[in-house]
Design an enzyme around this catalytic site. Structure first.
Site, PDB file in Angstrom:
ATOM      1  N   GLY A   1      81.921  -0.740  24.974  1.00 35.72           N
ATOM      2  CA  GLY A   1      82.239  -2.013  24.325  1.00 35.72           C
ATOM      3  C   GLY A   1      83.395  -1.850  23.368  1.00 35.72           C
ATOM      4  N   ASN A   2      83.606  -2.809  22.524  1.00 31.33           N
ATOM      5  CA  ASN A   2      84.640  -2.691  21.498  1.00 31.33           C
ATOM      6  C   ASN A   2      84.223  -3.453  20.246  1.00 31.33           C
ATOM      7  OD1 ASN A   2      85.796  -5.485  21.589  1.00 31.33           O
ATOM      8  ND2 ASN A   2      86.158  -4.869  23.722  1.00 31.33           N
ATOM      9  N   ASN A   3      85.060  -3.354  19.224  1.00 32.18           N
ATOM     10  CA  ASN A   3      84.677  -3.872  17.897  1.00 32.18           C
ATOM     11  C   ASN A   3      84.986  -5.340  17.672  1.00 32.18           C
ATOM     12  OD1 ASN A   3      83.526  -1.667  16.715  1.00 32.18           O
ATOM     13  ND2 ASN A   3      85.511  -0.772  16.170  1.00 32.18           N
TER      14      ASN A   3
END
Ligand code: C5P
Length: 399
Positions: free
Chosen positions: A208-210
């Protein structure tokens, strides 16, 4: 004002249904495209033939059209309409709408519609006064539906009081002011993508990412404030929105976001693609949790679909796409290249170098780049304020 507007008229079982014929006539005369959906009870009061003749469109009656199993797509009907007007709205239909019942085509369409909904109650005075009906009407209003108030006068029962359906002329006036009010995006539909995507490795792990989704949610809120009906396709975030004109579609992976975005894009006037879509996904999702071993683990990654590029290819005249770019070098040139390559009309360049800008922050600093306007630099400010600037720029393009 109503010329070319797509008006879905819902008719329910009330004696006032006879007035709906006049309403259809006036709408068609004003240049609107009208489709009529009726409840079974409405057919006791006025015939579909009258309404199909006046509206010049087949009248929609049943969820399942015939014995061959053909069905009327209520979702498409709800997406087709610029506004859905339920007139007359009987006490029974008002109660079902307020409580999410769905036992006929009109109600299924109501539940899936993405446009502004108007309802014009018509019933006997005591039914209208009843605390259940009043509570249902309040509930519908607080869900963002617009009430067209019943008027005072003689009722079919012979009694005199409030409960007469508003006259067709008054309903037309309400629709005209809806389309003309000073909300530049009133009657428009917008699609927004927001947040990250999660790409599953196994049942418990993902890549995923932030991305927090804050920018996309702020844009969706601003578009809705300016009058647009918004479809917000969001990856996993902690955010919520309560604006009645925003419908959220929650997705997890890029493939799901791609499916939802390409499905809805043909119906919208504009799309703002602010999601941080994962570029890669694991080639295979393990069906069981991957066991820890002493050896390392290699995960083969394959490319995800590029949603923005695919929407850019689908784009028709009159549709506008705003994309985002997050660049760390040759920012302006790279953003301009992306604008062209993805067939965007506007690109919002984020600069990660600036403190307080980008992922997870409440503030952002961006440049707006379009092929037709000089680059507009927007200094560090809240994502809400940046959203206002982006929507303003989009509205100017659309004008
Ligand atoms: O190519 P890049 O990822 O830098 O492009 C960023 C823009 O493209 C953003 O608007 C983002 O939402 C969109 N995008 C997308 N689908 C992808 C990758 C990016 O819609 N797979």
């Amino acid at each position: 004002m109503l010329s070319g507007k797509r008006i879905l008229l819902g008719i329910t079982g009330s004696i006032a249904a006879y007035k709906s014929a006049g309403l259809v006539r006036l709408l068609v005369k004003a240049g609107a495209e009208v489709k009529v959906v009726m409840t079974p009870a409405a057919r006791e009061f006025i015939t579909p033939l009258t309404l199909s003749t006046l509206s010049k469109n087949p009248v929609l009656l049943d969820l399942v059209k015939d014995e061959s199993g053909q069905w009327t797509n209520h979702v498409e009907l709800g997406l087709w309409a610029d506004v859905f007007v339920i007139a007359p709205a009987s006490a029974n239909t008002v109660a079902k709408m307020a409580n999410g019942l769905c036992d006929n085509l009109l109600l299924a369409t109501y539940l899936s519609a993405r446009c502004q909904i108007f309802f014009a109650p018509a019933m006997d005075l005591d039914m209208l006064k009843h605390e259940s009906t009043q509570a249902n009407i309040k509930k519908l209003i607080s869900a963002g539906n617009e009430l067209i108030n019943p008027t005072y006068g003689e009722l079919a029962s012979g009694l005199t009081g409030h409960g007469r359906m508003a006259e067709p002329e008054e309903i037309i006036d309400r629709l005209k002011s809806f389309f003309s009010a000073h909300q530049p995006l009133k009657g428009k539909k917008a699609l927004v993508t927001a947040g990250p995507t999660y790409e599953a490795i196994d049942p418990v792990r993902f890549i995923g990412n932030n991305s927090s989704g804050k920018m996309g949610f702020a844009i969706a809120e601003e578009l809705a404030k300016q009058g647009a009906a918004v479809i917000l396709i969001s990856g996993p975030t902690h955010l919520q929105t309560t604006h009645p004109r925003i419908k959220i579609i929650n997705i997890v992976s890029a493939d799901e976001m791609h499916r939802a975005a390409t499905y809805h894009f043909p119906q919208v006037d504009m799309a703002v693609l602010s999601a941080a879509v994962a570029d890669f996904k694991p080639a295979q999702k393990a069906t069981q949790k991957i066991k820890k071993t002493d050896a390392g683990l290699n995960i083969e990654l394959i490319k995800n679909p590029d949603i923005a590029a695919d929407l850019g290819k689908m784009k028709k005249e009159g549709q506008y796409i705003v994309g985002f770019a997050l660049e760390t070098e040759n920012e302006l040139a790279n953003a301009q290249k992306k604008l062209q390559a993805k067939n965007f009309d506007l690109i919002v360049l984020n600069s990660l170098k600036d403190p307080g800008a980008g992922f997870s922050h409440d503030t952002n600093q961006v440049s707006l780049i379009s092929p037709t306007h000089p680059v507009k630099e927007i200094s560090l400010r809240s994502k809400k304020e940046i959203a206002i600037e982006i929507v303003k720029a989009l509205t100017e393009l659309h004008a």
